[in-house]
Design a protein around this motif. Structure first.
Motif, PDB file in Angstrom:
ATOM      1  N   GLN A   1      47.349  38.051  37.970  1.00  0.00           N
ATOM      2  CA  GLN A   1      46.066  39.140  37.205  1.00  0.00           C
ATOM      3  C   GLN A   1      46.130  38.366  35.911  1.00  0.00           C
ATOM      4  N   LYS A  98      37.516  30.155  32.601  1.00  0.00           N
ATOM      5  CA  LYS A  98      38.220  29.889  33.666  1.00  0.00           C
ATOM      6  C   LYS A  98      39.338  29.204  34.390  1.00  0.00           C
ATOM      7  N   TYR A 100      42.115  27.553  36.762  1.00  0.00           N
ATOM      8  CA  TYR A 100      42.993  27.235  38.088  1.00  0.00           C
ATOM      9  C   TYR A 100      44.259  28.101  38.272  1.00  0.00           C
ATOM     10  N   TRP A 101      44.297  28.509  39.492  1.00  0.00           N
ATOM     11  CA  TRP A 101      45.110  29.448  40.139  1.00  0.00           C
ATOM     12  C   TRP A 101      45.279  29.581  41.849  1.00  0.00           C
ATOM     13  N   PHE A 104      42.494  27.280  43.388  1.00  0.00           N
ATOM     14  CA  PHE A 104      40.385  27.771  43.784  1.00  0.00           C
ATOM     15  C   PHE A 104      40.958  28.278  41.631  1.00  0.00           C
ATOM     16  N   GLN A 105      39.186  28.273  41.671  1.00  0.00           N
ATOM     17  CA  GLN A 105      38.820  28.621  40.256  1.00  0.00           C
ATOM     18  C   GLN A 105      38.295  29.769  39.781  1.00  0.00           C
ATOM     19  N   HIS A 106      38.430  30.478  38.830  1.00  0.00           N
ATOM     20  CA  HIS A 106      39.002  32.091  38.959  1.00  0.00           C
ATOM     21  C   HIS A 106      38.409  32.046  37.560  1.00  0.00           C
ATOM     22  N   SER A 107      37.804  33.708  37.086  1.00  0.00           N
ATOM     23  CA  SER A 107      36.948  33.470  35.344  1.00  0.00           C
ATOM     24  C   SER A 107      37.485  35.072  35.414  1.00  0.00           C
ATOM     25  N   SER A 108      37.812  34.969  34.738  1.00  0.00           N
ATOM     26  CA  SER A 108      37.728  36.901  34.006  1.00  0.00           C
ATOM     27  C   SER A 108      37.411  36.688  32.411  1.00  0.00           C
TER      28      SER A 108
END
Length: 119
Positions: A1, A98, A100-101, A104-108
């Motif tokens: 998170q 943006k 990586y975790w 995978f790529q994530h965006s918050s």
């Protein structure tokens, strides 16, 4: 998170300056881009500026030469220095991270900070 928090908005007169900050915290992994967007009622969200992990920057034509984006990688923080502000810059400014975790790529997104340019 990942938690993203913007700060630094407010009311400023035309021609004035503001500096926005955006800090990301939590289980981030590796941030590869941070950016600022803005939104006004009834309009689509507009990209303002972005900066990569290697400090490559890009700006919308409407802010080029007036706004400057920078980042502090050690603090997972991005800044937006806004100079010569105009009434049409009035908007909610949102920060996007943006990263990586777990492969995978994530965006918050943050909640946004209001910028009002008015005399």
């Amino acid at each position: 998170q990942v938690h993203v928090v913007e700060s630094g908005g407010g009311l400023v007169q035309p021609g004035g300056s503001l500096r926005l900050s955006c800090a990301a915290s939590g289980t981030i992994g590796s941030i590869y881009a941070m950016g600022w967007y803005r939104q006004t009622p009834g309009k689509q969200r507009e990209l303002v500026a972005t900066i990569s992990s290697t400090a490559n920057t890009s700006y919308s034509e409407s802010v080029k030469g007036r706004f400057s984006i920078s980042r502090d990688n050690a603090k997972n923080t991005v800044y937006l220095q806004m100079n010569n502000l105009k009434p049409e810059d009035t908007a909610v400014y949102l920060c996007n991270v943006k990263y990586y975790w777990s492969g995978f790529q994530h965006s918050s997104w943050g909640q946004g900070t209001q910028v009002t340019v008015s005399s």
